[in-house]
Design a protein around this motif. Structure first.
Motif, short mmCIF file in Angstrom:
data_model
loop_
_atom_site.label_atom_id
_atom_site.label_comp_id
_atom_site.label_asym_id
_atom_site.label_seq_id
_atom_site.Cartn_x
_atom_site.Cartn_y
_atom_site.Cartn_z
N GLN A 487 0.85 -1.18 0.00
CA GLN A 487 0.00 0.00 0.00
C GLN A 487 0.89 1.23 0.00
O GLN A 487 1.85 1.32 0.76
N CYS A 488 0.55 2.19 -0.87
CA CYS A 488 1.40 3.37 -1.00
C CYS A 488 0.53 4.60 -1.23
O CYS A 488 -0.40 4.58 -2.05
N ILE A 489 0.81 5.65 -0.50
CA ILE A 489 0.20 6.96 -0.72
C ILE A 489 1.31 7.99 -0.74
O ILE A 489 2.02 8.17 0.25
N GLY A 490 1.45 8.65 -1.87
CA GLY A 490 2.50 9.66 -1.98
C GLY A 490 3.87 9.06 -1.76
O GLY A 490 4.31 8.16 -2.48
N ASN A 491 4.54 9.52 -0.72
CA ASN A 491 5.91 9.09 -0.44
C ASN A 491 6.00 8.06 0.69
O ASN A 491 7.10 7.73 1.11
N HIS A 492 4.87 7.58 1.16
CA HIS A 492 4.85 6.62 2.28
C HIS A 492 4.29 5.28 1.79
O HIS A 492 3.37 5.23 0.97
N TRP A 493 4.84 4.20 2.32
CA TRP A 493 4.38 2.89 1.88
C TRP A 493 4.54 1.84 2.98
O TRP A 493 5.34 2.01 3.90
N VAL A 494 3.75 0.76 2.85
CA VAL A 494 3.90 -0.41 3.73
C VAL A 494 3.80 -1.66 2.87
O VAL A 494 3.14 -1.66 1.82
N TYR A 495 4.44 -2.72 3.32
CA TYR A 495 4.41 -4.01 2.62
C TYR A 495 4.20 -5.09 3.66
O TYR A 495 5.06 -5.34 4.51
N ARG A 496 3.03 -5.74 3.60
CA ARG A 496 2.71 -6.77 4.58
C ARG A 496 3.45 -8.06 4.23
O ARG A 496 3.39 -8.55 3.09
N VAL A 497 4.15 -8.61 5.20
CA VAL A 497 4.95 -9.83 4.99
C VAL A 497 4.12 -11.04 5.37
O VAL A 497 3.63 -11.15 6.51
N ASP A 498 3.92 -11.92 4.43
CA ASP A 498 3.14 -13.14 4.70
C ASP A 498 3.84 -13.99 5.76
O ASP A 498 5.07 -14.03 5.84
N THR A 499 3.04 -14.70 6.53
CA THR A 499 3.54 -15.47 7.68
C THR A 499 4.64 -16.45 7.31
O THR A 499 5.62 -16.62 8.05
N GLN A 500 4.51 -17.11 6.16
CA GLN A 500 5.50 -18.14 5.81
C GLN A 500 6.89 -17.58 5.54
O GLN A 500 7.86 -18.32 5.43
#
Length: 570
Positions: A487-500
């Protein structure tokens, strides 16, 4: 040897507390202008040292060890703090921090990356907030002898700091005469803690430094502060300077004054309190006049504000240090230090020799500043910043290993250094130590977490619904892009790491290559954190934000390749 003070903490550690030991380095760092050199010096204390040469030492330790290290700069003082429940780790972290404080040997390229990249990114993010931007516009145009010297600097002013400016500043102020270490623990012997910290610091001082510089990065690669498309208007600003001891009562009535000003039949302007303490221990009461007000209207507005203020019961009270961004144990140590070293920070009921509050309202200073309209959202807040900072290959500084072969390797790219705290305390490394995701990114993370929960809910109802209904439901979710963990808005982002893939994270986070976007100056912040039971990789004020999904996937793909596995979902 620096001065070390043990501050007894009578209260027992709260049940479940993970910060039994707290240390605060207090460094006298005056701000003589708006350049931001004291802010840059703070940043550079984490850019490696002869004792801990890895650039990513801080990031790996804060992410995976039961440890918290951070710093903040004020006008006149910088505080660096360390917290941990593990005594050995705590004293090693004290050593790491001290070695960074006294280090004055950096590569030119590391300096450029931190100044042009990280620091400019941070300040650009702050300046995207209209209230902040308006406040610094006033500060830059205030010509009063009381005017603030903005220790943090501005996104354009920091670019004027030269490499020599930084080194001269650190050599002048980051020495033993200007550093005090405060330590505290609820459950340990003070003499033992002082002894351990003294030994750790003495080892750094005994080793000294043996550094060589590398070539400078071309100046043409310097970043330029992004400009807002919002057009500011020239406003007159009236300022009354009052002693900091009136801060408490003034903040209590600030909203009341603002309400009374707005309720006037004529739009007089906007009142606010800048409660940062200046070099004379004063704070600023600001009134931004209506742009359409003529000289007489401005004079009448000032009289109205003074009348509102004098009608209130504003009394002087000792101002005790408080900053919600800092852990309470850190704030407690700083308060104790101030009370012991400054008479103005005496005990709450000590008499204060100040003039009546009204006397300070007799003198007003007026300036003009280009400001944006208050309460209007900055439309550029989520707009990607210009990508004009191009980092070069990081040539690490050569601290020398004493084998006499350093000259042969000078100018070559050095191998990435090992994060020593993570290596020496490998048994303490755990994903359970991951910090909480910064609040700035909660909205993005919530979108990713919500998507996950929606998919799981759809699958769990499969047996209870017809195939047609399930197909329709999942089709709807695909429109919402449920598989996009990024997920990204402008200059900020997150990346969810799958459990495995969680079991790969310790190896990834302790490796220097993971942190290159941060150490190369491409972003203000990079990290791994927890949110709502999920783990995220994240970036803030990142010039390459829109491409980080591919960067994250490549990071895991590389790990998979090394492990002989290739199954990360697209």
């Amino acid at each position: 040897m620096i001065n070390i003070r043990y501050v007894p903490h009578n209260a027992q550690s709260p049940e479940g507390s993970a910060s039994s030991f707290t240390g605060v380095f207090v460094v006298n760092t005056p701000a003589h202008d708006h350049s931001g050199v004291s802010h840059l010096a703070e940043h550079m204390c984490f850019r490696g040292s002869p004792y801990y040469p890895a650039d990513h030492e801080l990031f790996a330790a804060n992410a995976l060890l039961p440890l918290s290290i951070n710093a903040t700069t004020y006008a006149g003082c910088t505080y660096f703090y360390v917290q941990s429940y593990n005594k050995a780790l705590f004293t090693s972290a004290i050593q790491f921090m001290y070695s960074g404080l006294v280090n004055t040997h950096y590569s030119q390229c590391a300096f450029e990356a931190e100044r042009n990249g990280v620091l400019v990114n941070e300040l650009t993010m702050l300046e995207g907030n209209i209230d902040y931007a308006n406040n610094i516009a006033i500060r830059r145009n205030d010509t009063s002898p009381m005017a603030y010297q903005h220790a943090g600097g501005f996104s354009d002013s920091v670019l004027e700091i030269s490499f020599d400016d930084l080194i001269d500043y650190k050599k002048t102020w980051y020495d033993s005469d200007h550093i005090t270490l405060l330590v505290s623990s609820a459950d340990a012997d003070g003499n033992e803690i002082i002894s351990l910290c003294s030994q750790a610091i003495a080892e750094v001082e005994a080793r000294g430094s043996n550094a060589k510089s590398c070539g400078a990065m071309p100046r043409s690669k310097a970043a330029e502060a992004s400009e807002s498309t919002l057009t500011p208007t020239e406003n007159y600003v009236s300022t009354w300077w009052v002693p900091q001891e009136f801060t408490h009562d003034l903040l209590e009535v600030e909203s009341l004054i603002q309400k009374n000003v707005k309720s006037s039949s004529v739009n007089l302007g906007h009142f606010f309190i800048d409660d940062e303490v200046n070099h004379a221990d004063m704070i600023a009461l600001r009134f931004v006049h209506n742009t359409k007000a003529n000289a007489q209207a401005r004079k009448d507005a000032r009289k109205n504000v003074v009348s509102l203020l004098t009608d209130l019961n504003i009394e002087a009270k000792p101002r005790l240090f408080s900053d919600a961004k800092l852990p309470e144990a850190v704030q407690r140590l700083i308060r104790d230090f101030q009370q012991q070293t400054h008479s103005r920070h005496s005990e709450p009921h000590s008499p204060l020799k100040l003039s009546p509050f009204a006397d300070y309202l007799c003198s007003v200073h007026v300036c003009q500043a280009g400001m944006h309209e208050v309460d209007v959202k900055n439309k550029n807040a989520d707009t990607p910043i210009s990508d004009n900072w191009v980092p070069t290959v990081e040539v690490e500084i050569d601290y020398g290993d004493g084998d006499g072969d350093e000259d042969e390797d000078e100018g070559k790219v050095k191998a990435n250094k090992t994060a020593l705290l993570a290596t020496n305390f490998a048994l303490l490394l755990s994903l359970d130590n991951l910090p909480v995701l910064p609040r700035l990114l909660h909205k993005l993370a919530a979108l990713s977490v919500q998507t996950t929960q929606t998919i799981q809910s759809a699958k769990s109802t499969q047996t209870a619904q017809s195939a047609k209904s399930i197909k329709s439901l999942l089709s709807t979710q695909r429109i919402q892009n449920p598989e996009n963990r990024f997920q990204c808005i402008g200059n900020h982002w997150v990346y969810r790491v799958d459990t495995q893939f969680h079991h790969y994270l310790i190896d990834i986070v302790t490796d220097a290559s993971f942190w290159q976007p941060r150490t190369n100056g491409e972003c203000y912040a990079l990290g791994v954190a927890q949110f709502n039971g999920e783990i995220f990789i994240y970036g803030a004020q990142d010039r390459q934000a829109s491409t980080r999904d591919l960067w994250c996937e490549n990071t895991f793909a590389q790990i998979d390749s090394n492990a002989g596995v290739s199954h990360y979902p697209a």
